[in-house]
Design a protein around this motif. Structure first.
Motif, PDB file in Angstrom:
ATOM      1  N   GLY A 151      -8.856  10.900  -6.527  1.00  0.00           N
ATOM      2  CA  GLY A 151     -10.092  10.613  -5.810  1.00  0.00           C
ATOM      3  C   GLY A 151     -11.252  10.291  -6.736  1.00  0.00           C
ATOM      4  O   GLY A 151     -12.404  10.412  -6.352  1.00  0.00           O
ATOM      5  N   ASN A 152     -10.976   9.898  -7.992  1.00  0.00           N
ATOM      6  CA  ASN A 152     -12.061   9.514  -8.895  1.00  0.00           C
ATOM      7  C   ASN A 152     -12.470   8.071  -8.600  1.00  0.00           C
ATOM      8  O   ASN A 152     -11.695   7.268  -8.133  1.00  0.00           O
ATOM      9  N   GLY A 153     -13.704   7.766  -8.900  1.00  0.00           N
ATOM     10  CA  GLY A 153     -14.189   6.429  -8.569  1.00  0.00           C
ATOM     11  C   GLY A 153     -14.718   6.380  -7.144  1.00  0.00           C
ATOM     12  O   GLY A 153     -14.908   7.400  -6.489  1.00  0.00           O
ATOM     13  N   LEU A 154     -14.955   5.189  -6.662  1.00  0.00           N
ATOM     14  CA  LEU A 154     -15.561   4.987  -5.354  1.00  0.00           C
ATOM     15  C   LEU A 154     -14.528   4.981  -4.235  1.00  0.00           C
ATOM     16  O   LEU A 154     -13.441   4.434  -4.388  1.00  0.00           O
ATOM     17  N   SER A 155     -14.910   5.542  -3.121  1.00  0.00           N
ATOM     18  CA  SER A 155     -14.107   5.369  -1.913  1.00  0.00           C
ATOM     19  C   SER A 155     -14.624   4.144  -1.171  1.00  0.00           C
ATOM     20  O   SER A 155     -15.687   3.592  -1.481  1.00  0.00           O
ATOM     21  N   ILE A 156     -13.861   3.734  -0.182  1.00  0.00           N
ATOM     22  CA  ILE A 156     -14.285   2.613   0.656  1.00  0.00           C
ATOM     23  C   ILE A 156     -15.641   2.908   1.292  1.00  0.00           C
ATOM     24  O   ILE A 156     -16.547   2.077   1.300  1.00  0.00           O
ATOM     25  N   TYR A 176       0.856  -1.192   0.000  1.00  0.00           N
ATOM     26  CA  TYR A 176       0.000   0.000   0.000  1.00  0.00           C
ATOM     27  C   TYR A 176       0.886   1.234   0.000  1.00  0.00           C
ATOM     28  O   TYR A 176       1.785   1.370   0.840  1.00  0.00           O
ATOM     29  N   GLY A 177       0.642   2.134  -0.948  1.00  0.00           N
ATOM     30  CA  GLY A 177       1.351   3.403  -0.977  1.00  0.00           C
ATOM     31  C   GLY A 177       0.482   4.492  -0.392  1.00  0.00           C
ATOM     32  O   GLY A 177      -0.467   4.947  -1.044  1.00  0.00           O
ATOM     33  N   PRO A 178       0.729   4.926   0.834  1.00  0.00           N
ATOM     34  CA  PRO A 178      -0.183   5.847   1.521  1.00  0.00           C
ATOM     35  C   PRO A 178      -0.016   7.310   1.121  1.00  0.00           C
ATOM     36  O   PRO A 178      -0.180   8.208   1.932  1.00  0.00           O
ATOM     37  N   SER A 179       0.309   7.565  -0.156  1.00  0.00           N
ATOM     38  CA  SER A 179       0.380   8.944  -0.619  1.00  0.00           C
ATOM     39  C   SER A 179      -1.008   9.523  -0.843  1.00  0.00           C
ATOM     40  O   SER A 179      -1.163  10.735  -0.998  1.00  0.00           O
ATOM     41  N   GLY A 180      -2.027   8.675  -0.892  1.00  0.00           N
ATOM     42  CA  GLY A 180      -3.410   9.100  -1.014  1.00  0.00           C
ATOM     43  C   GLY A 180      -4.272   8.257  -0.105  1.00  0.00           C
ATOM     44  O   GLY A 180      -3.815   7.275   0.480  1.00  0.00           O
ATOM     45  N   LEU A 181      -5.526   8.649   0.024  1.00  0.00           N
ATOM     46  CA  LEU A 181      -6.427   7.918   0.900  1.00  0.00           C
ATOM     47  C   LEU A 181      -6.680   6.522   0.328  1.00  0.00           C
ATOM     48  O   LEU A 181      -6.712   6.334  -0.885  1.00  0.00           O
ATOM     49  N   PRO A 182      -6.857   5.524   1.184  1.00  0.00           N
ATOM     50  CA  PRO A 182      -7.155   4.171   0.684  1.00  0.00           C
ATOM     51  C   PRO A 182      -8.428   4.175  -0.159  1.00  0.00           C
ATOM     52  O   PRO A 182      -9.379   4.900   0.138  1.00  0.00           O
ATOM     53  N   HIS A 183      -8.440   3.408  -1.227  1.00  0.00           N
ATOM     54  CA  HIS A 183      -9.645   3.276  -2.031  1.00  0.00           C
ATOM     55  C   HIS A 183      -9.952   1.791  -2.219  1.00  0.00           C
ATOM     56  O   HIS A 183      -9.255   0.925  -1.691  1.00  0.00           O
ATOM     57  N   ILE A 184     -10.991   1.516  -2.961  1.00  0.00           N
ATOM     58  CA  ILE A 184     -11.464   0.147  -3.055  1.00  0.00           C
ATOM     59  C   ILE A 184     -10.435  -0.752  -3.726  1.00  0.00           C
ATOM     60  O   ILE A 184     -10.355  -1.949  -3.437  1.00  0.00           O
ATOM     61  N   GLY A 185      -9.625  -0.187  -4.616  1.00  0.00           N
ATOM     62  CA  GLY A 185      -8.577  -0.992  -5.218  1.00  0.00           C
ATOM     63  C   GLY A 185      -7.612  -1.543  -4.188  1.00  0.00           C
ATOM     64  O   GLY A 185      -7.120  -2.669  -4.296  1.00  0.00           O
ATOM     65  N   LEU A 220     -15.797   0.634 -11.898  1.00  0.00           N
ATOM     66  CA  LEU A 220     -16.074   0.585 -10.470  1.00  0.00           C
ATOM     67  C   LEU A 220     -16.787   1.876 -10.107  1.00  0.00           C
ATOM     68  O   LEU A 220     -16.170   2.871  -9.756  1.00  0.00           O
ATOM     69  N   TYR A 221     -18.106   1.843 -10.254  1.00  0.00           N
ATOM     70  CA  TYR A 221     -18.882   3.042  -9.980  1.00  0.00           C
ATOM     71  C   TYR A 221     -20.192   2.647  -9.334  1.00  0.00           C
ATOM     72  O   TYR A 221     -20.504   1.470  -9.151  1.00  0.00           O
ATOM     73  N   PHE A 222     -20.996   3.645  -8.967  1.00  0.00           N
ATOM     74  CA  PHE A 222     -22.160   3.398  -8.124  1.00  0.00           C
ATOM     75  C   PHE A 222     -23.164   2.437  -8.747  1.00  0.00           C
ATOM     76  O   PHE A 222     -23.820   1.673  -8.034  1.00  0.00           O
ATOM     77  N   ASP A 223     -23.291   2.453 -10.067  1.00  0.00           N
ATOM     78  CA  ASP A 223     -24.339   1.645 -10.674  1.00  0.00           C
ATOM     79  C   ASP A 223     -24.050   0.155 -10.657  1.00  0.00           C
ATOM     80  O   ASP A 223     -24.923  -0.648 -11.016  1.00  0.00           O
ATOM     81  N   VAL A 224     -22.861  -0.268 -10.252  1.00  0.00           N
ATOM     82  CA  VAL A 224     -22.574  -1.705 -10.174  1.00  0.00           C
ATOM     83  C   VAL A 224     -23.022  -2.298  -8.836  1.00  0.00           C
ATOM     84  O   VAL A 224     -23.063  -3.526  -8.684  1.00  0.00           O
TER      85      VAL A 224
END
Length: 526
Positions: free
Chosen positions: A296-301, A42-51, A327-331
C-alpha cells in the motif's frame, strides 16, 4: 475521431509507434475472430492502485491510435487472475486473521475482509471496475475463476496436457534444484480443502484430461484439469490465455520481461504466438521504492482524485512510460496545470500532424474538449495559501471578483479544481508553512511594495503590477530578483516557491495583498 491515416502512419507519439508495429504484425489483415484484441491483466491479491489504472489507460491509448491508423474493430479485455491462490495477507486490509485462515485458496474463495462482497477477489474486482467505469473506459471484464469454471479454457488446458513435457523442458532450467522437484505448470485445486496446491503431478492422461497428485491429507487423487478443478502456474497461465483468447497486444511492467519471454515460448508450444507487447517502467514511491499493492505504499486511486483531475492522471500515465517516475502527492499540481497547457496547445495547433503528437489527443481518444478554466491550478493553490482556505466558498469569493461570469454552476470544471486546491492545501501545504520574519532592510522593501500597490489605478493589469514588483525589488538592492520573489513567498505565503506575483495580486486583490503584507510584517503569521 477522423484521422488522416497517412498522418497516423507517420506519427511519432509512442501510442502511434505501438499501433504501427501492431499493424505490421497483422499485415493489414483482420484476425479471424473479427476484431483485434487488447488485454490488460490484474492480480487482485491487493487493492487496485494507480499502476493498475495506468496499464488500462496506456493500453487504451494504443488501442485508439490503432483504430485511427487502421479502422479495424478492436476490443479490450481487462482480465483478473482471481483464481490465483492467496499467498500472503496484504498489509493494508482489515480482519487480517480471517484472511490468514484462507491462505492458499483462490482469491474468489477468500472471505472479503471489508464485508461488502462474496469474496476478497470479488471486492477487489469491483473496486477495479468501478474506477475504470468512472473514467469511461470501454472494456470487457473477464474473471479467471469464471473462465476456468465455465470451461472457456478447457480446450487449452487439454493442449497443456498434450504438450506437458515440452512446457516442462522450457520451465525447469529457469528454476532452482529444490523447486524443480515439485514444479508443475498445472496446479490442482484440492478437493478436500479448496486450496490451490503447489504439488508435483505424479502422472497425467491427456486423452482423459486428468492428472494424479497427492492431496493435503495424503490421499492420492485423480481428477480432471477442466471445469475449474485446476489452474495453471502464472507463466503458463499467461501463455494459455494469450492462445485461448487470441490476444494481439498486451503491456506489462519492465520487471516481467523475462516472464513474458518464457510465456511467449509456451504460447508457441501451445500452437499460438506471443502478442505484441510494451514493457513500461515501474512507478516508485516517495522513497524511490517500487510501489506494491500489498504494501500500500504510494498513491491509491482515490488519493489522486482527491487532489487532481482524472485527466491529469491520464497525462501522468502518457508521459515517458519507459522511464521510472516517482508517483507521489507532489507530482499532482504540476500534472493538473500541464494538462490544460497541452489542451490549449492542441486547439491552437494549425498542423493536423502536431495534434496527433499532443498528449490531449491520446488522453481523450482523439476528441479533446474545448475550453479551459480562467484560473490555473497552481494559482488556486497559492490563493488558498494566502487566504488559508478552509472550504471552496472562500476561493470562489476571489474568483468571481476576478472573473464575474464564473460561478460553480457555469464552471463545474473549475469548481472541481477549487475543491482539489483546498484539499491539497489543507493536507500538504498548510502543515509545511513556515513564515520568515524579515530584517529591517527586507521589511522596508516589502513596505515599499505595499505603498506602490496602494498608488496603482484600479484597472492596473497583471503585467503592469508585475513590472512594479520588479522595480521595487531593484530599487531596494535585490540584484538577484529571484531572491526578492523568494523573500515575498516566504514572508507572505510561508513557502519558498510561489506564483507570478502580478497575476496573483490581480486575482487576490491589491487591497487584500496590502492587508496580507501588514499582517505578515506585524508578525501575525510567525
Amino acid at each position: 475521431m477522423t484521422v488522416d491515416r497517412r498522418l497516423a502512419a507517420e506519427a511519432k507519439a509512442w501510442p502511434f509507434k505501438e499501433a504501427q508495429d501492431l499493424a505490421r504484425r497483422l499485415d493489414g489483415r483482420l484476425p479471424d475472430k473479427g476484431y483485434v484484441l487488447f488485454e490488460t491483466g490484474y492480480g487482485p491479491s491487493g487493492l487496485p492502485h494507480i499502476g493498475t489504472f495506468g496499464e488500462v489507460a496506456r493500453t487504451t491509448m494504443v488501442r485508439r491510435a490503432f483504430e485511427a491508423l487502421t479502422g479495424m474493430p478492436t476490443r479490450l479485455v481487462a482480465f483478473s487472475d482471481d483464481m490465483d491462490g492467496l499467498r500472503k495477507v496484504p498489509d493494508n486490509v482489515p480482519n487480517q486473521d480471517m484472511i490468514r485462515q484462507a491462505l492458499g485458496r483462490p482469491l474468489t474463495a477468500v472471505p472479503d475482509p471489508f464485508g461488502t462482497h462474496d469474496s476478497f477477489g470479488a471486492h477487489n474486482n469491483a473496486r477495479l471496475r468501478a474506477f475504470l467505469d468512472a473514467f469511461g473506459f470501454e472494456y470487457d471484464f473477464r474473471s479467471a475463476t469464471d473462465c476456468y469454471r465455465a470451461g472457456d479454457f478447457d480446450a487449452a488446458l487439454i493442449r497443456v496436457l498434450e504438450r506437458y513435457d515440452a512446457i516442462m523442458a522450457v520451465m525447469l532450467p529457469t528454476l532452482g534444484a529444490e523447486r524443480q522437484k515439485t514444479y508443475s505448470p498445472i496446479l490442482p485445486v484440492s478437493p478436500s480443502t479448496g486450496r490451490v496446491l503447489q504439488v508435483p503431478i505424479l502422472s497425467y492422461d491427456a486423452a482423459a484430461g486428468t492428472i494424479v497428485f497427492d492431496d493435503e491429507d495424503g490421499s492420492r487423487v485423480e481428477q480432471p484439469v477442466t471445469g475449474g478443478r485446476a489452474k495453471l502456474q502464472w507463466k503458463a497461465d499467461w501463455a494459455m490465455r494469450w492462445v485461448a483468447l487470441d490476444v494481439d497486444y498486451e503491456m506489462y511492467g519492465k520487471d516481467l520481461i523475462p516472464s513474458a519471454e518464457l510465456s511467449g515460448k509456451i504460447a508457441r508450444i501451445l500452437g499460438g504466438r506471443q502478442p505484441n507487447g510494451f514493457a513500461y517502467e515501474l512507478f516508485l514511491d516517495a522513497d524511490g521504492q517500487k510501489i506494491s499493492k500489498s504494501k500500500g505504499n504510494g498513491l491509491s486511486i482515490e488519493d489522486w482524485l482527491r487532489y487532481g483531475s482524472p485527466e491529469s492522471l491520464s497525462l501522468f500515465m502518457f508521459q515517458q512510460p519507459r522511464r521510472a517516475k516517482r508517483l507521489y502527492f507532489d507530482v499532482i499540481p504540476r500534472a493538473v496545470d500541464e494538462y490544460f497547457a497541452h489542451l490549449r496547445s492542441y486547439h491552437a495547433a494549425e498542423e493536423p500532424a502536431k495534434a496527433l503528437e499532443n498528449p490531449a489527443w491520446h488522453i481523450h481518444g482523439g476528441n479533446p474538449p474545448e475550453g479551459e478554466p480562467p484560473v490555473g491550478f497552481s494559482m488556486l493553490l497559492n490563493l488558498a495559501s494566502a487566504c488559508n482556505a478552509e472550504d471552496k466558498a472562500v476561493l470562489w469569493g476571489f474568483i468571481t471578483r476576478y472573473a464575474p461570469d464564473a460561478t460553480p454552476e457555469t464552471q463545474p470544471g473549475l469548481d472541481l479544481l477549487v475543491g482539489y486546491a483546498v484539499n491539497y492545501y489543507q493536507d500538504f501545504v498548510k502543515p509545511q508553512k513556515t513564515y520568515k520574519q524579515p530584517d529591517a532592510a527586507e521589511t522596508a522593501a516589502i513596505r515599499a511594495l505595499a505603498t506602490k500597490l496602494a498608488e496603482m489605478p484600479a484597472n492596473t493589469t497583471a503585467e503592469a503590477i508585475q513590472d512594479e514588483v520588479y522595480e521595487v525589488g531593484k530599487l531596494h538592492g535585490f540584484d538577484n530578483l529571484r531572491a526578492w520573489f523568494k523573500l515575498l513567498y516566504e514572508v507572505l505565503l510561508g513557502q519558498e516557491q510561489g506564483p507570478r506575483m502580478g497575476s496573483f495580486i490581480q486575482l487576490y486583490g491589491r487591497a487584500e495583498t496590502i492587508r496580507l503584507i501588514d499582517d505578515a510584517l506585524a508578525g501575525k503569521f510567525a
